[in-house]
Design a protein around this motif. Structure first.
Motif, short mmCIF file in Angstrom:
data_model
loop_
_atom_site.label_atom_id
_atom_site.label_comp_id
_atom_site.label_asym_id
_atom_site.label_seq_id
_atom_site.Cartn_x
_atom_site.Cartn_y
_atom_site.Cartn_z
N MET A 102 0.85 -1.19 0.00
CA MET A 102 0.00 0.00 0.00
C MET A 102 0.88 1.24 0.00
O MET A 102 2.09 1.17 0.26
CB MET A 102 -0.91 0.02 1.23
N LYS A 103 0.27 2.39 -0.27
CA LYS A 103 1.00 3.66 -0.29
C LYS A 103 0.85 4.38 1.05
O LYS A 103 -0.21 4.35 1.67
CB LYS A 103 0.49 4.55 -1.43
N ALA A 104 1.93 5.02 1.46
CA ALA A 104 1.93 5.82 2.68
C ALA A 104 2.90 6.97 2.49
O ALA A 104 3.72 6.97 1.57
CB ALA A 104 2.32 4.97 3.89
N ILE A 105 2.81 7.98 3.36
CA ILE A 105 3.68 9.15 3.29
C ILE A 105 4.89 8.92 4.19
O ILE A 105 4.75 8.63 5.38
CB ILE A 105 2.94 10.42 3.71
N ASP A 106 6.08 9.04 3.62
CA ASP A 106 7.31 8.98 4.40
C ASP A 106 7.38 10.24 5.25
O ASP A 106 7.41 11.36 4.73
CB ASP A 106 8.52 8.90 3.46
N SER A 107 7.42 10.07 6.56
CA SER A 107 7.35 11.22 7.45
C SER A 107 8.60 12.08 7.44
O SER A 107 8.58 13.22 7.91
CB SER A 107 7.08 10.75 8.89
N ASP A 108 9.71 11.57 6.90
CA ASP A 108 10.94 12.34 6.85
C ASP A 108 10.91 13.33 5.69
O ASP A 108 11.11 14.53 5.85
CB ASP A 108 12.14 11.40 6.73
N VAL A 109 10.62 12.82 4.49
CA VAL A 109 10.67 13.66 3.28
C VAL A 109 9.28 14.03 2.77
O VAL A 109 9.16 14.78 1.79
CB VAL A 109 11.47 12.94 2.17
N LEU A 110 8.24 13.49 3.40
CA LEU A 110 6.85 13.79 3.03
C LEU A 110 6.55 13.44 1.58
O LEU A 110 5.88 14.19 0.85
CB LEU A 110 6.50 15.25 3.31
N LYS A 111 7.05 12.28 1.15
CA LYS A 111 6.76 11.78 -0.18
C LYS A 111 6.16 10.38 -0.08
O LYS A 111 6.34 9.67 0.91
CB LYS A 111 8.03 11.75 -1.03
N VAL A 112 5.44 9.98 -1.13
CA VAL A 112 4.77 8.68 -1.14
C VAL A 112 5.78 7.55 -1.27
O VAL A 112 6.74 7.64 -2.05
CB VAL A 112 3.76 8.61 -2.30
N GLY A 147 -12.04 8.35 13.48
CA GLY A 147 -11.47 8.01 14.77
C GLY A 147 -10.07 8.55 14.97
O GLY A 147 -9.51 9.25 14.12
N ILE A 148 -9.51 8.18 16.13
CA ILE A 148 -8.18 8.62 16.54
C ILE A 148 -7.20 7.46 16.38
O ILE A 148 -7.49 6.35 16.82
CB ILE A 148 -8.21 9.11 17.99
N VAL A 149 -6.07 7.74 15.78
CA VAL A 149 -5.03 6.72 15.62
C VAL A 149 -3.76 7.23 16.29
O VAL A 149 -3.55 8.43 16.43
CB VAL A 149 -4.78 6.39 14.14
N SER A 150 -2.91 6.32 16.69
CA SER A 150 -1.66 6.71 17.35
C SER A 150 -0.61 7.15 16.34
O SER A 150 0.51 7.50 16.71
CB SER A 150 -1.12 5.54 18.17
N GLY A 151 -0.96 7.18 15.09
CA GLY A 151 -0.07 7.51 13.98
C GLY A 151 -0.35 6.55 12.85
O GLY A 151 -0.77 5.41 13.07
N GLY A 152 -0.16 7.01 11.63
CA GLY A 152 -0.41 6.15 10.49
C GLY A 152 -1.57 6.58 9.62
O GLY A 152 -1.90 5.93 8.63
N GLY A 153 -2.20 7.71 9.96
CA GLY A 153 -3.32 8.19 9.16
C GLY A 153 -2.92 8.70 7.79
O GLY A 153 -3.76 8.83 6.90
N TYR A 154 -1.61 8.98 7.60
CA TYR A 154 -1.11 9.41 6.29
C TYR A 154 -0.83 8.19 5.42
O TYR A 154 0.26 7.99 4.92
CB TYR A 154 0.17 10.21 6.45
N ALA A 155 -1.81 7.35 5.24
CA ALA A 155 -1.64 6.13 4.46
C ALA A 155 -2.97 5.73 3.85
O ALA A 155 -4.02 6.30 4.18
CB ALA A 155 -1.10 5.01 5.35
#
Length: 392
Positions: A1-11, A84-92
């Protein structure tokens, strides 16, 4: 699946999450952009990294459709639309969430737009109805109230019968907040908000202050509070460590100072808050008494642009990041509109909340750069601007 790399903010491509017995897998329709995402990323990028350093998972709230359910789940089924609320990972594209941390989409709210609600609604309920007991006819001051939390807080507090005062830094934001129900709107760049509060309350002061600015407003916050008032701090634009505080004022006025950051709560506490929000705020949304305001919706791949826009602090309401689940066209339906007309040049700008997301439109008639961009009002560019807001 696709997600956003939190360092460079790219897919980037990542493995699909595996759910536990008490989790659901959500196909994300949209996730909101919060200051906490920017702070988490900034802290990671400024720290000395080691071989074991892990990147932060961005995206703390989202909306979407359930595509898998754990073996212990009884409330949810595949196809349910939730937020809902997630502990992180919503950028996916997909995120695994504890089943107690999701609630149904409020009646009448489009799926993507619902991503703006969970964290803000929980923070407001936590600050005013859990940590404190706000009552009808009390006066609440909300600082820099034109953002996602402030715009929702104005509506919720008005719904519960409170008098809402706000501060903001531009004429555009003041008009926006007034249209949402704020009774007293103060431009903190041009006037001392303590003096204005003193005048409006005939010297009594306000009962509560919601502040995420920290030491910049601290002294005047204490002066603005009524006897027995409460200052609720949810964050700071600068470091807390060097703050000086007048203990004499606190003691004399019997002031309480409360930390209101809900992000540090346990999953069980968040689940309780979400349950309270569903029972107490969702019915008001179904009655069209409250509605999230989305300033702009970014595409999934535009994470960097969303963070840059957030840092400019020009938004009226929330920023969203949308994941395209449907191939059909969006149904644009205006819910909020703020207009700014320059009588000299004929320029005007509209910001609206719409059916499947929010977008910003600018319509220029004649020459000029447009109005209402950031703090240009401070430079004298908007001295002859009329501001008004319409609610559908």
């Amino acid at each position: 699946m696709k997600a956003i790399d939190s360092d460079v903010l790219k897919v980037r491509e990542v493995e699909k999450p595996k759910i536990g017995d008490d989790q659901v897998l959500i196909e994300v329709a949209a996730s909101s952009v919060n200051w906490a995402d920017l702070w988490k990323r900034a802290n990671f990028r400024t720290k000395v990294r080691t071989a074991t350093s892990s990147k932060p998972n961005l995206g703390l709230e989202c909306s979407g459709r359930i595509v898998e359910v754990g073996s212990h789940i009884t409330r949810w089924k595949i196809g349910d639309e939730v937020c809902g609320i997630v502990s992180g990972g919503g950028y996916a594209e997909l995120v695994a969430v504890c089943d107690k941390l999701v609630i149904p989409i409020p009646m009448g709210i489009p799926l993507r737009e619902a991503a703006a609600l969970p964290l803000s609604a929980c923070l407001i309920w936590h600050c005013f109805f859990k940590l404190n007991r706000v009552r009808q006819d009390q006066i609440i001051l909300i600082h820099r109230a034109a953002g996602g939390v402030g715009s929702l807080a104005i509506q919720i507090l008005k719904y519960y019968g409170c008098h809402v005062y706000i501060t903001a830094g531009t004429r555009e934001k003041l008009a926006f907040c007034k249209g949402l129900g704020a009774e007293v709107c103060i431009n903190y760049r041009k006037e001392n908000f303590y003096q204005r509060v003193f005048e409006e309350t005939q010297g009594k002061g306000v009962d509560y202050i919601l502040d995420h600015c920290g030491d910049n407003f601290l002294e005047n916050n204490l002066y603005s509070l009524a006897i027995g008032g409460t200052l609720i701090l949810t964050g700071s634009k600068s470091e807390f460590s060097n703050v000086k505080i007048d203990l004499g004022v606190i003691v004399a006025k019997k002031i309480s100072i409360t930390g209101g950051n809900s992000l540090s709560l346990s999953p069980a506490a968040h689940a309780t808050l979400l349950n309270d929000v569903e029972k107490n705020i969702w019915p008001a949304i179904a009655q069209q008494r409250i509605r999230p305001v989305i300033y702009k919706s970014f595409k999934f791949i535009e994470a960097a642009g969303a963070h840059t826009a957030m840092q400019k602090s020009i938004n009226l309401g929330k920023y969203l990041r949308s994941v395209d689940l449907d191939t059909g066209r969006d149904r644009w339906q205006w819910k909020y509109r703020v207009g700014f007309e320059d009588r000299r040049g004929g320029r005007w700008m509209v910001v609206g909340s719409v059916g499947n997301g929010l977008r910003e439109q600018e319509m220029r008639h004649g020459s000029g750069d447009g109005a209402g961009d950031g703090d240009e009002e401070e430079a004298g560019c908007c001295e002859e601007v009329d501001c008004y807001l319409f609610k559908a």
